[in-house]
Design a protein around this motif. Structure first.
Motif, mmCIF file in Angstrom:
data_model
loop_
_atom_site.group_PDB
_atom_site.id
_atom_site.type_symbol
_atom_site.label_atom_id
_atom_site.label_comp_id
_atom_site.label_asym_id
_atom_site.label_seq_id
_atom_site.Cartn_x
_atom_site.Cartn_y
_atom_site.Cartn_z
ATOM 1 N N VAL A 85 -10.066 -2.270 -12.855
ATOM 2 C CA VAL A 85 -8.769 -1.270 -12.326
ATOM 3 C C VAL A 85 -8.141 -0.812 -13.371
ATOM 4 O O VAL A 85 -7.797 -1.611 -14.678
ATOM 5 N N TYR B 21 0.844 -1.115 0.135
ATOM 6 C CA TYR B 21 -0.054 -0.050 0.121
ATOM 7 C C TYR B 21 0.740 1.240 -0.019
ATOM 8 O O TYR B 21 0.478 2.444 -0.657
ATOM 9 N N LEU C 211 -0.129 4.530 -8.056
ATOM 10 C CA LEU C 211 -0.883 3.584 -8.496
ATOM 11 C C LEU C 211 -2.184 3.377 -7.766
ATOM 12 O O LEU C 211 -2.250 3.114 -6.584
ATOM 13 N N PRO C 212 -3.390 2.768 -8.509
ATOM 14 C CA PRO C 212 -4.258 2.266 -7.737
ATOM 15 C C PRO C 212 -3.912 1.068 -7.485
ATOM 16 O O PRO C 212 -3.245 0.390 -7.824
ATOM 17 N N VAL C 213 -4.739 0.454 -6.058
ATOM 18 C CA VAL C 213 -4.347 -0.539 -5.232
ATOM 19 C C VAL C 213 -5.497 -1.690 -4.929
ATOM 20 O O VAL C 213 -6.165 -1.077 -4.686
ATOM 21 N N VAL C 214 -5.459 -2.892 -5.509
ATOM 22 C CA VAL C 214 -6.282 -3.868 -5.303
ATOM 23 C C VAL C 214 -5.689 -5.157 -4.648
ATOM 24 O O VAL C 214 -4.594 -5.543 -4.879
ATOM 25 N N SER C 215 -6.149 -5.457 -3.180
ATOM 26 C CA SER C 215 -5.640 -6.620 -2.263
ATOM 27 C C SER C 215 -6.426 -6.939 -1.416
ATOM 28 O O SER C 215 -7.180 -6.357 -0.796
ATOM 29 N N HIS D 268 1.031 4.250 -3.114
ATOM 30 C CA HIS D 268 0.976 5.425 -2.744
ATOM 31 C C HIS D 268 2.193 6.268 -3.318
ATOM 32 O O HIS D 268 2.082 7.142 -4.039
#
Ligand SMILES: Cc1cc2nc3c(=O)[nH]c(=O)nc-3n(C[C@H](O)[C@H](O)[C@H](O)COP(=O)(O)OP(=O)(O)OC[C@H]3O[C@@H](n4cnc5c(N)ncnc54)[C@H](O)[C@@H]3O)c2cc1C
Lengths: 296, 324
Positions: A209, A169, A177-181, A173
């Motif tokens: 995304v 994360y 970037l957008p983050v998915v987890s 930041h």
């Protein structure tokens, strides 16, 4: 701070000299779909080590295997690498493994190449030994920027030693970037977006995304492949560059979280065993015991 | 910067009991440090939840917006950032769960704040907080120090006694602020997994759980029959999910569900630390395993050493008789 020229390298040449229709209907679009994927790799103590086989190093802040078992690639990072290799097979492109470690860790990075990664970079500097999540992400971000042009950064959802669950994360930041987890499936992918499944409690979300993006990959996604003979030869020949703080132009920053102490949780207690003449008798006696305790 | 802020979680319109555990931890911290205690709740349709959240807050900030309905991190990060700017707390506590483990690190990164996730203890220390956190899957307990303010900590369920819930006082409603970075992730749908007919794993009082030692999917019916006979939910180890026999929503452990049943029956499960991390709050643990040295017997209260194919069907038959 967040310079990340991820899209700059893409080839948008649609015409490649081949017929537009006929035998190669997807060829042109496939070219533009090439993905440049970076996978973060961490070396960890083998997570199957039970507490009774663990010792602390002299600093008391590092767990070691009592039998000196070698470090392994963090399990979720292997899932991330597998997913990257799979996407590369589908879209073309390049997979680069990157991670912190000491120089002995080169072996771990060779395994990534043996599995099929195109290249690997080791980030090593004595001053990085006690970094917190923020510090590790700062180093990884600098390394990934130096590599340049990533469409997708894949990380393991968390590491099995610290169980920290934060680095990806902070990294997202820093790279903006957008983050998915935790991602349990990449359902669709093209040059501009992914459709992924994110694990929640008893449900999952389907999310679209935009790329470039960063994903935290979980073990449900895939079964990591074993090194191939071809990959193993490539790995023995591969040069693994090592970047340090000065080659990344990084200065030390104050940590926000410090590790004070570790304590191995050794269990000494033992179950009360129920033993009868046969397995079936024991099973019956177990039910009687549970009934007596009011648990049935 | 002073004061403790506890951010509660709302699921299905109600404040989770884990949120009330966080309130209890926050209240203790506030009194030990001589600081005020505030609360915050973010979500959609919060009227009932606000009434359930604890009353002894000096302020309860509420952001009730349809944008916080189907979960995405960005609106939660924006809401929390707003609440933190308003209150300037020195410590922020939250329950650890599938949402907070995602948005709280993003909040910390935005604020540049120190964070430790999934802690089982939190205490005072000058210029920060001291926390304890299970590491290495639970094989090791770490003591960490979070410097600066706000120091952010998420708390593992079951580590604290929940505070009594009460009606909210001093409620202040906030408006949704702009969301940095929003729009790059689009929520298409939320898909529920089939949970079967039995009780939900998370709330189950009795669980029968199987591992790799059950040998093959053709043997899985013995687990299901035992569960049905004693009204238990069916759980499993990660090995079973990895092999594709059951969906991940049955997995017990660190990366699965943390359960707290009165009775946990582990069949053919070795007792890896990551599995045990999911049952630390189980009251009575019983294991059936053919290896007398299996780690599970160090956690279990009662054990039978033997082949589960002999032990379990006999257990199930006898249990049926006893429950008649
Ligand atoms: C980061 C991380 C997270 C993880 N999260 C989880 C998690 O959430 N949950 C989880 O469960 N695991 C988790 N794991 C995996 C964990 O480390 C173990 O690999 C896993 O729990 C092993 O499953 P098992 O006990 O079923 O299999 P095994 O370890 O293979 O054990 C099988 C057992 O069955 C016994 N057995 C064999 N035959 C019989 C028989 N006929 N009768 C009776 N007993 C028999 C054997 O003696 C053995 O003890 C995680 C691992 C990592 C690295």
């Amino acid at each position: 701070m967040h310079c990340f020229g991820a899209l700059a390298h893409r080839k948008y040449t649609v015409y490649d000299g081949l017929p537009k229709s006929g035998h190669y209907p997807n060829r042109a679009s496939k070219e533009t779909q090439e993905m440049n994927i970076v996978v973060t790799i961490k070396q960890v103590e083998d997570p199957i080590t039970p507490p009774s086989h663990m010792v602390l190093d002299p600093s008391g802040k590092q767990v070691r295997s009592a039998s000196g078992a070698p470090l392994v690639i963090n399990g979720y990072d292997l899932n991330a690498l597998e997913e990257a290799l799979h996407l590369k097979e589908k879209h073309g492109g390049k997979v680069t493994a990157i991670g912190l470690g000491d120089v002995s860790g080169r072996k771990v990075f060779k395994r990534a190449i043996a599995m099929g990664a195109d290249s690997a970079v080791l980030l090593a500097d004595p001053q990085w030994e006690a970094l917190d999540s923020f510090g590790i992400a700062s180093v990884l971000a600098a390394g990934i920027r130096k590599l340049g042009n990533a469409d997708l950064v894949l990380c393991g959802r968390q590491s099995s030693d610290s169980d920290g669950g934060q680095v990806l994360y902070w990294l997202a930041h820093m790279l903006d970037l957008p983050v998915v987890s935790p991602v349990i499936k990449i359902e669709e992918s093209d040059a501009s977006a992914l459709v992924v499944h994110r694990l929640m409690d008893e449900e999952y979300q389907r999310l679209k995304v935009q790329l470039p993006a960063l994903m935290g990959i979980s073990s449900e996604t895939n079964e990591p492949r074993l090194p191939t003979p071809k990959g193993t030869i490539a790995a023995t020949r591969a040069m693994i560059p090592c970047w340090n703080a000065s080659s990344l132009g990084l200065e030390t920053s104050d940590s926000k979280v410090t590790l004070e102490k570790l304590e191995i949780q050794i269990r000494t207690s033992s179950a009360e065993f129920i033993r009868r003449d046969s397995g079936a008798e024991s099973g019956k006696a177990l039910a009687d015991k549970m009934h007596e305790l009011g648990l049935l | 910067m002073s004061g403790i802020l506890v951010i509660g979680e709302v699921v299905g319109g109600s404040v989770t009991s884990q949120s009330l555990e966080a309130v209890a931890a926050a209240r203790k911290l506030a009194s030990d440090r001589g600081e005020t205690l505030s609360g915050a709740l973010f979500g959609a349709d919060l009227a009932a939840a606000v009434a359930q959240f604890d009353a002894s807050f000096s302020a309860l900030l509420v952001l009730d917006s349809p944008q916080l309905g189907s979960y995405l991190a960005e609106p939660y990060v924006a809401a929390a950032e707003l609440a933190i700017k308003r209150l300037n707390p020195s410590v922020v506590l939250l329950p650890h769960g599938s949402r907070t483990r995602d948005w709280v690190p993003q909040l910390a990164a935005r604020l540049g704040a120190g964070l430790v996730l999934d802690c089982v203890g939190v205490g005072i220390k000058a210029d920060g907080v001291a926390v304890t956190k299970p590491m290495h899957g639970g094989a090791v307990l770490g003591e960490l120090f979070v410097r600066g303010s706000p120091a952010i900590v998420t708390l593992r369920g079951g580590a604290f006694e929940p505070a009594l819930a009460g009606g909210g006082g001093n409620v202040e409603h906030l408006d949704m602020p702009p969301m940095p970075g929003a729009g790059r992730i689009q929520h298409l749908e939320t898909v529920a997994t089939e949970t079967g007919t039995g009780p939900r794993l998370k709330d189950a009082k009795v669980i029968v759980s199987g591992g790799r030692g059950t040998g093959g999917s053709e043997n899985w019916r013995f687990i299901e029959e035992a569960a049905a006979a004693i009204g238990a939910a069916v759980g499993c180890s990660r090995a079973i999910v990895d092999m594709g026999w059951l969906k991940w929503n049955h997995q017990v452990g660190l990366s699965g569900t943390i359960v707290a049943p009165d009775l946990y029956l582990a069949v053919g499960i070795s007792g890896a630390v990551q599995h045990l991390a999911g049952i630390s709050n189980a009251k009575t643990v019983v294991a059936i395993n053919n290896d007398p040295d299996a780690e599970i017997f160090r956690r279990a209260d009662y054990g039978v050493v033997g082949d589960f194919l002999e032990v379990l069907p006999a257990f199930t038959e006898r249990a049926k008789e006893l429950r008649k």
